[in-house]
Design a protein around this motif. Sequence first.
Motif, short mmCIF file in Angstrom:
data_model
loop_
_atom_site.label_atom_id
_atom_site.label_comp_id
_atom_site.label_asym_id
_atom_site.label_seq_id
_atom_site.Cartn_x
_atom_site.Cartn_y
_atom_site.Cartn_z
N VAL A 1 0.90 -1.16 0.00
CA VAL A 1 0.00 0.00 0.00
C VAL A 1 0.93 1.20 0.00
O VAL A 1 1.65 1.44 0.97
N LYS A 2 0.95 1.90 -1.08
CA LYS A 2 1.86 3.04 -1.22
C LYS A 2 1.42 4.18 -0.31
O LYS A 2 0.23 4.42 -0.13
N GLY A 3 2.37 4.89 0.23
CA GLY A 3 2.08 5.99 1.14
C GLY A 3 1.76 7.29 0.44
O GLY A 3 1.20 8.21 1.05
N GLN A 4 2.10 7.41 -0.85
CA GLN A 4 1.81 8.63 -1.58
C GLN A 4 0.32 8.93 -1.53
O GLN A 4 -0.50 8.06 -1.73
N GLY A 5 0.01 10.15 -1.24
CA GLY A 5 -1.39 10.55 -1.17
C GLY A 5 -2.11 10.00 0.04
O GLY A 5 -3.33 10.01 0.11
N GLY A 6 -1.36 9.50 1.00
CA GLY A 6 -1.98 8.98 2.22
C GLY A 6 -2.34 7.51 2.17
O GLY A 6 -2.98 7.00 3.07
N GLY A 7 -1.94 6.82 1.09
CA GLY A 7 -2.25 5.40 0.98
C GLY A 7 -3.63 5.18 0.40
O GLY A 7 -4.10 5.93 -0.45
N SER A 8 -4.32 4.18 0.90
CA SER A 8 -5.66 3.85 0.44
C SER A 8 -6.64 4.94 0.85
O SER A 8 -6.58 5.44 1.97
N SER A 9 -7.57 5.27 -0.03
CA SER A 9 -8.57 6.28 0.30
C SER A 9 -9.54 5.79 1.38
O SER A 9 -10.20 6.59 2.03
#
Length: 102
Positions: free
Chosen positions: A39-47
């Motif tokens: 789960v990528k951390g960019q943009g805060g991860g999962s919406s």
Amino acid sequence: MKNNKILVNYNQWFIDVDYRQQLAKQLNIKFYDTGFNDVKGQGGGSSFDGITFRGKAAEMDVLNRWKVFADDPQYQKLIDHAELRDYSERIFGHIPGTERYF
């Protein structure tokens, strides 16, 4: 790839490693499933879940996220549309629990 579209059924991609392999083959890339649980951390991860499931993304209940909106009148109005239901059934098959809205 302008004229060579590859359609991806996210639900099937999420549950089926063979489908992911098939897509890699269509894209002519070597298949690695190593990042599947990231789960990528960019943009805060999962919406929906942020980075709570970092390293264990397969445990997210992504196929039932629609239930978060189930009682929202705008969502109910959107899914109460015969043509939309038809497309959904053709693309995703029957989604258990949705019949109560039709």
